[in-house]
Design a protein around this motif. Structure first.
Motif, PDB file in Angstrom:
ATOM      1  N   TYR A 265       0.820  -1.216   0.000  1.00 14.33           N
ATOM      2  CA  TYR A 265       0.000   0.000   0.000  1.00 14.33           C
ATOM      3  C   TYR A 265       0.855   1.267   0.000  1.00 14.33           C
ATOM      4  O   TYR A 265       0.420   2.313   0.494  1.00 14.33           O
ATOM      5  N   GLN A 268      -0.657   4.254  -1.873  1.00 14.58           N
ATOM      6  CA  GLN A 268      -1.627   4.985  -1.062  1.00 14.58           C
ATOM      7  C   GLN A 268      -0.923   5.872  -0.025  1.00 14.58           C
ATOM      8  O   GLN A 268      -1.364   6.991   0.256  1.00 14.58           O
ATOM      9  N   GLN A 271       0.155   9.010  -1.871  1.00 18.58           N
ATOM     10  CA  GLN A 271      -0.849  10.013  -2.188  1.00 18.58           C
ATOM     11  C   GLN A 271      -1.295  10.794  -0.954  1.00 18.58           C
ATOM     12  O   GLN A 271      -1.637  11.980  -1.042  1.00 18.58           O
ATOM     13  N   GLY A 335      -6.864   5.738   0.868  1.00 17.27           N
ATOM     14  CA  GLY A 335      -7.344   5.261  -0.422  1.00 17.27           C
ATOM     15  C   GLY A 335      -7.369   3.760  -0.568  1.00 17.27           C
ATOM     16  O   GLY A 335      -7.131   3.238  -1.662  1.00 17.27           O
ATOM     17  N   VAL A 336      -7.687   3.059   0.510  1.00 15.46           N
ATOM     18  CA  VAL A 336      -7.754   1.601   0.496  1.00 15.46           C
ATOM     19  C   VAL A 336      -9.223   1.166   0.415  1.00 15.46           C
ATOM     20  O   VAL A 336     -10.097   1.769   1.045  1.00 15.46           O
TER      21      VAL A 336
END
Length: 473
Positions: A265, A268, A271, A335-336
């Motif tokens: 991840y 993510q 970001q 954003g997961v």
């Protein structure tokens, strides 16, 4: 069961006492606090010596050992000194409290443990920290303090042994200014009509980008406070923010630790870091010189709407006219998939350990001191309402719980069926791993490094440091 236990711990009795923050800070103000605490501790020790000299063994504690506590949290340094002085006055037992400056605890602990008068009470930050100090940890399984722990979820276990006990349960996320956010919502073209709509990274970014674009009209300097990367602030990103991708990777792989993290991840993670940099009160090139105090002040005076930090930051941000009704806290969304069901990050990395190599009378004195801290009115009042700690001990259930709206928010998320994010950064293999990730994050932010360096520090660095910590096996 864990949800119920965490919920019970976070339920607060709204007492009218001041709450002292318990995050990390550095700089001149922190050094002044440490100097004052050290002076007070020396005075308390001198007073205990005077009592012993004057009264011999007539004092309850004279000649029955002494306590030396190396405290991890600078913000509570003076509080611990004051509490220690009260214990000495009551028992005659000398209690010396020294506090390490932010970011230097492990280094100072190594130095102090090499001395003849080594700490009798110290801290480790979880199972990885325990591995570094396992040869010094006294087994607490038969202690009075262990009998008062509500669940083994809050202790370190090594087989049947209990080498460490957590003493504070904390929560972090994205603190926000309700008034400023409502002012934004009232503006033409606002991306949300209620804060309840922010339940994903996509929505958080949409709102933050719009606030940044309208910052002059809103009267703020940025959507987020500065992402300072000095030692008083960088832990928010190289440890607390880094916990989110670690948590989701562990969750996906159904593990609770890893000898070789995959970095599933990290896109993510990037970001979210990018959002902190672009929608900020300062340019990315400035973050190396920005501090934790800068970020707290920016939020407190209304220069920013959002501030990544935890329950320990309450006092720092309430000094400029904010009220309890002015603040809220959101989960850290990166954003997961499924993150709309995510709660706040709740756990502990602060475990008391007693030095088993100390003289027997000092071990007993330290056990007695800790038991007094968690059972006496004086000790409980200090931990709950002066230091502002939520503890895992059943002795605090009769009204001794910290008053802090951020704690109630954490409890509300659990009550509403959201899943708390566990503190998996306690499995990070070393401080060097954190420092290397932090350096790579800063280089990337300043444009002197690529994101690939962050990935390398995160993934390759984890494997290297894990192997080093485990003897290369």
């Amino acid at each position: 069961m864990k949800k119920k236990l965490v919920c019970a711990l976070l339920c607060t009795a709204m007492t009218a006492a001041a709450f002292t923050g318990c995050g990390s800070s550095d700089g001149d103000s922190s050094q002044a606090k440490n100097d004052n605490a050290s002076d007070a501790s020396d005075n308390a020790a001198d007073a205990a010596d005077d009592n012993a000299d004057a009264n011999g063994d007539s004092q309850d504690g004279a000649g029955k050992g002494k306590v030396y506590y190396l405290n991890f949290k600078p913000e509570q340094g003076e509080d611990w000194v004051e509490l220690a002085a009260k214990y000495t006055e009551e028992t005659g037992v000398p209690v010396d409290v020294q506090t390490a400056a932010a970011g230097t605890y492990e280094e100072q602990l190594k130095s102090e443990m090499a001395k003849t008068e080594a700490p009798t009470l110290f801290q480790v930050n979880g199972p990885i920290g325990y591995q570094n100090w396992k040869d010094y940890c006294y087994d607490l399984k038969d202690s009075e303090i262990y009998k008062h722990v509500k669940s083994d979820d809050f202790v370190l276990k090594d087989g049947e042994a209990v080498p460490g006990i957590a003493y504070v349960i904390e929560t972090y996320g994205i603190i926000y200014n309700k008034k400023l956010l409502n002012d934004y919502i009232a503006m033409d073209g606002a991306k949300i009509q209620s804060v309840d709509e922010i339940n994903s990274f996509a929505k958080l970014k949409e709102v933050a980008d719009d606030i940044q674009a309208k910052k002059d009209d809103l009267g703020v300097a940025g959507a987020f406070t500065s992402a300072g990367m000095d030692s008083s602030s960088d832990w928010r990103f190289k440890t607390h923010l880094a916990n989110i991708p670690i948590y989701y990777e562990y969750k996906a792989d159904n593990v609770d630790s890893s000898e070789a993290i995959k970095g599933t991840y990290l896109d993510q993670y990037k970001q979210m870091w990018d959002l902190y940099l672009t929608d900020s009160t300062c340019a990315p090139s400035m973050i190396s010189g920005m501090t934790g105090d800068d970020a707290a002040a920016e939020f407190a005076v209304g220069d920013a709407v959002f501030y990544q930090n935890g329950t320990w930051a309450y006092n720092d941000i309430m000094n400029d006219g904010l009220t309890d009704d002015d603040i809220g806290m959101l989960p850290i969304y990166i954003g997961v998939e499924g993150e709309e069901n995510q709660g706040l990050c709740t756990g502990s990395e602060n475990y008391w350990c007693i030095n088993k190599n100390a003289p027997e009378e000092d071990i007993k004195a330290t056990l007695d001191f800790l038991n007094w801290v968690i059972t006496s009115d004086t000790g409980r009042e200090s931990l709950a309402n002066t230091m502002g700690f939520v503890t895992p001990f059943d002795t605090f259930d009769d009204g001794y719980q910290a008053s802090n709206p951020l704690l109630q928010i954490a409890n509300d998320y659990i009550s509403n069926g959201k899943t708390p994010v566990s503190w998996n950064f306690s499995t990070i293999p070393s401080e060097k791993w954190k420092d290397d990730v932090g350096s790579a994050l800063m280089e990337y932010a300043q444009g002197t490094g690529e994101w690939s360096a962050v990935e390398k520090a995160f993934v390759d660095g984890w494997a290297t440091e894990y192997q080093a910590a485990n003897g290369g096996n």
